[in-house]
Motif scaffolding. Structure first.
Motif, PDB file in Angstrom:
ATOM      1  N   ARG A   2      17.487  46.370 -59.239  1.00 18.28           N
ATOM      2  CA  ARG A   2      16.420  45.497 -58.741  1.00 18.28           C
ATOM      3  C   ARG A   2      16.425  45.540 -57.216  1.00 18.28           C
TER       4      ARG A   2
ATOM      5  N   THR B 265      14.441  43.952 -53.929  1.00 14.16           N
ATOM      6  CA  THR B 265      13.482  42.968 -53.438  1.00 14.16           C
ATOM      7  C   THR B 265      13.209  43.244 -51.960  1.00 14.16           C
TER       8      THR B 265
ATOM      9  N   GLU C 214       9.038  42.984 -55.419  1.00 13.39           N
ATOM     10  CA  GLU C 214      10.225  43.654 -55.934  1.00 13.39           C
ATOM     11  C   GLU C 214       9.839  44.825 -56.831  1.00 13.39           C
TER      12      GLU C 214
ATOM     13  N   ASN D  86      11.907  47.830 -59.734  1.00 13.03           N
ATOM     14  CA  ASN D  86      13.109  48.063 -60.534  1.00 13.03           C
ATOM     15  C   ASN D  86      13.269  49.554 -60.853  1.00 13.03           C
TER      16      ASN D  86
ATOM     17  N   THR E 282      21.304  43.741 -57.566  1.00 10.10           N
ATOM     18  CA  THR E 282      20.103  43.440 -56.777  1.00 10.10           C
ATOM     19  C   THR E 282      20.368  43.771 -55.323  1.00 10.10           C
TER      20      THR E 282
END
Length: 198
Positions: A65, A67, A86, A88, A168
């Motif tokens: 992920r 962002t 964001e 993925n 992330t």
């Protein structure tokens, strides 16, 4: 008992040593910023991303992920934001995301984007193939510009002890005003001309 005569001080040598010290300290402080930047780029320290010429040849099944954060420093009247908050991608997959910037002022403005990645341990594995942050950006009054970033996460992020559990990553940009040509007063009735800096 007769006293031994003192040798006269060599004031020239003392002055030379002081000047050499001052010059050396000035040179060291001038070189500190580019050397620190090079160190960060080589090691990924402080969340500095890597600049690469080609895409990854290895793509994993695991996703990451990513962002995005966009900021504008005081002195630059711009609206700046990511098109998507964001994404993925799979680790190793090369993708493109876009940011937009709008000059809300009534004069042309120059900006330069500074970036970092959090957590900092991920910086060395965040590879940029293309980025608007590599060059300064100039926007005319009211102009809107869409700016791409092409990147991938290095698959080695899954192997290192300090980064294997990262799921992330945040890529953050801040646009700062960039100094352009300075106005110089003319001799003709206070009119102003622009001169390029040498």
């Amino acid at each position: 008992m007769p006293s031994t005569p003192r040798k006269p001080r060599n004031n020239g040598a003392v002055v030379f040593m002081c000047l050499a010290f001052v010059f050396g300290m000035g040179a060291a402080s001038y070189a500190a910023v580019p050397l620190y930047r090079m160190f960060c780029q080589l090691t990924g320290y402080n969340g500095t991303t890597q600049r690469v010429e080609q895409a990854s040849s290895v793509i994993l099944d695991r996703k990451m992920r990513v962002t995005f954060d966009a900021n504008v420093a005081p002195g630059l009247d711009w609206e700046f934001k990511p098109v998507e908050r964001e994404v993925n991608p799979r680790i190793g997959e090369t993708i493109q995301v876009n940011f937009t910037a709008v000059n809300k002022s009534n004069e042309p403005q120059r900006g330069q984007a500074v970036f970092n990645v959090t957590p900092g341990e991920a910086g060395v594995y965040f590879n940029k193939v293309q980025c608007f942050c590599f060059n300064e950006t100039v926007l005319k009054p009211g102009e809107k510009l869409e700016m791409p970033v092409v990147f991938y996460i290095d698959p080695d992020i899954t192997k290192a002890v300090e980064s294997k559990d990262i799921h992330t990553v945040t890529l953050s940009y801040t646009f700062y005003p960039k100094e352009g040509p300075k106005p110089v007063a003319s001799n003709e009735g206070g009119t102003v001309k622009l001169e390029k800096k040498l």
